[in-house]
Design a protein around this motif. Sequence first.
Motif, short mmCIF file in Angstrom:
data_model
loop_
_atom_site.label_atom_id
_atom_site.label_comp_id
_atom_site.label_asym_id
_atom_site.label_seq_id
_atom_site.Cartn_x
_atom_site.Cartn_y
_atom_site.Cartn_z
N GLU A 1 29.43 20.57 -2.66
CA GLU A 1 30.26 20.28 -3.83
C GLU A 1 30.00 18.88 -4.39
OE1 GLU A 1 34.39 21.08 -3.17
OE2 GLU A 1 33.97 23.06 -2.34
N GLU B 1 26.38 29.04 -0.91
CA GLU B 1 27.74 29.50 -0.62
C GLU B 1 27.72 30.83 0.13
OE1 GLU B 1 31.58 31.13 -3.09
OE2 GLU B 1 30.41 29.51 -4.00
N LEU C 1 23.32 26.80 -5.42
CA LEU C 1 24.71 26.69 -4.95
C LEU C 1 25.31 28.05 -4.64
CD1 LEU C 1 26.05 23.84 -7.25
CD2 LEU C 1 25.48 23.71 -4.80
N TRP D 1 31.46 21.03 1.88
CA TRP D 1 31.95 19.87 1.13
C TRP D 1 30.78 19.11 0.50
CZ3 TRP D 1 31.65 14.51 2.52
CH2 TRP D 1 32.47 13.68 1.76
#
Length: 149
Positions: free
Chosen positions: A105, A20, A16, A102
């Motif tokens: 997440e 990102e 993650l 999105w």
Amino acid sequence: MMNSANEWQTTLPEFLLEAETLLTKSEECLSHLHLIRNDSDAIDCMTVSLTQLAEKADSLALRAISEFSRHIQYLIANAENPLQLHDQALKALHDCLTLLAWQLELIDTRTGELTLDESEQTTLIATVTLQIPQKDYSYKPQQRLHHTS
């Protein structure tokens, strides 16, 4: 492929963070293209970042993210005039990056599953395809998968 709980505890946070970073880099390149439309370095940076994101998602069997990232990258790389991206094309690409962020997440941190309706991905890809005319549209996502269960 289902990832084990132990694997997720160690690899998902790292993925993650890397994802990102790659998305941020892609967004910065896209912002740069709003200012300088014919910047081949910004286009190359965005396609490389999306390819790296797809590869990292593949390593965790996050098929929806890897295929969507590859598809966006392909549409940019296969553009008839990649140095002539207009405002609508840049907006469509921005919408794709927003959806990717999105979706990251929404990954279940316990199971590694990403349950989603792929219709939004399909709609965005269709929009990008309309906004960025292609030299040769022959993308087949199922041929790109490296990991199968």
